[in-house]
Design a protein around this motif. Sequence first.
Motif: not given
Length: 641
Positions: A361-375
């Motif tokens: 569950g790798n996390s998503g990247a951020g830019y204008g919004g923060r990335g989401g966490r994985g599982g």
Amino acid sequence: MCTFNGLISSNGISPVVQYSGGGSGGSIWIYCNAITGGGNITARGGAGYRHLDIYGNEARPLQAGGGGGGGHIALYFWNNQSYVGNYTVSGGDSQSECGGAGTAFIYDMVQQHRTLVVDNGGRYPAAIQINSYTNLTTDSARTWLTPDSGLHPFANRNHSYSFEELQIYGGANLAVYTNANMQAASFYFRNMIGDRTGLIHIAKNQSMDLSRPLIDAPFSCYVYVGGYLALADVTVMDRTFIILYGQLKTMINLTLVHGAYMNVTMNSSTTGLPPAHFQVWDTLMLKADSLIHFTGTPARADPIVVITNQLVVQGGARIDTDFIQFYSNYLIVDEGACINASDGGSRAQLGPGAGTLHGRGNSGAGYGGRGGRGGGYLGLPSWTLSKGSPYGDIYNPFLYGSGGGGVYGGNGGGRLEFYINNTMQINGAIYADSYNLNRSYYLQDFQNVAPILYVPPSISTIPVVQGGGFNPGLDQFFMPTWCDPAASCSQTTVTRYSRTGAAQGSFTLAETKVNQLWTDVDDNIYVATSTNGIAKYGRYPFQTLQWRNTLSVPGPAAGVSVVGETVYVVRNQDPRVWMLNRPNGQQTTQYMTLIGGRANYGVGNTAGIVVANGLLYHCQGNGIYAYNITTGLYAHPCTLR
């Protein structure tokens, strides 16, 4: 009076002993007061030995002889009284590598008219780029003007080649060698005739100045770092291409039409500007499936700068880039046209807001919004895991997108900056997206034909999946697993999936190391393997071997696709495409070389091709590139969704 109604030949011989190469064409030198007739003058290269099986079919291309190079013809005359014969200087054919064209030089001594004819009869080099100008032994199937010619009085004894007329046909590639120090050289042609398949190479310290008011050059150009190309003030590129690493003279108007292509790199520029700056004084126009590809490294600091009064991208045309700045008074993108900077940002796990790698569950990247966490991992709650951080300026968004977590995380979006003084009219599309890498359902350009390169949601239940194919009769995806004899595997399992990813059953094929599988409209199955070439089975559900070709494609077969009566095949680390006959598996033509697009053919290409709508879609790692299936010219990258 010289009357030629028969044949004058100095052809290289085609050998009759196996493994042997063809002889090169010889020399023909003719001096006449007056010339007439319709006979032909030939100095062809001989074909390499072609191995045949007991049925007369071609066999063992890895042991085939190479084609001989064409020779040299020179004809000098004072009075041409309607001589209409042909000059043939093509290289010899081969199952392996053909020979390069020779030359025919015709000189009208009264008119002081020098004509150079280069025609290779539809035979192309194995690679478009010349890897070394100091070691020609590594090159193939090209016509080289050597110091013997460059020191002739006609070349001013300093490699300054000037001709009143150039005729270039049949895939001929023309290049100049001076010496190991890359001494300067130049081309000039007053008039040009060709079929738009020829290519002229302009190396470091070399130039081709074709300056004039208007030009529609009937050949393509490859301009290396340190090379210089000057075209007309008003230039039309029609079904030709320019690959630009050097310098191009600034034009007033430049129009690309009918699939014309330019590849503009970070090293290149137009005259008077620093590297990565490209200027057209008035109008830069792309029409009818044409493309300009502004290439650089992902997520770099410096842009490619495009300066023009008016930029017009008409329907079907495209500009591809990763980071570009447009300075223009007028920008028009018509319906069906596109400016695309997708996937130009940071790669997976890179960038200021990069996603984080976790065991699951790798996390998503951020830019204008923060990335989401994985599982999470090993029962840890997801809130304890790090994720992509936000960054950037809402008032000045000038940064790349970051890469998602995991080896196959999505790439960040690219950068587009428009500085338009007057009118910006967008009826088409402008993209700076991040492509999805591992759950791609459709290629946008292919969505009306059939889904391809699909990875069903439940595919994670299979250990290793190779390139699959779509069966239009069943409306299902056929996905082969990797089967290696070294792991005591003797049969490949192929799982059938619906469009929604639900498994519909499976079957086995008596094949190992299958890199890609494809099916045709008759439910026959084609497999490309690392060890046993290309095979055809059918009709599904029966797995009866119809034919196998282990000889036409040298080395491991990496990808296969079928359209009509043609089976298209590629191999690892090779820009060539082989065409086989669908009913019997025999090779129908030598091969076609893909030009442009992929940055590096040294990267493996397993699970790699689809042919549809006149295009060949070619896979490289996380990128997919479309090529014209007739010419091999790069068309555009593909949008995955």
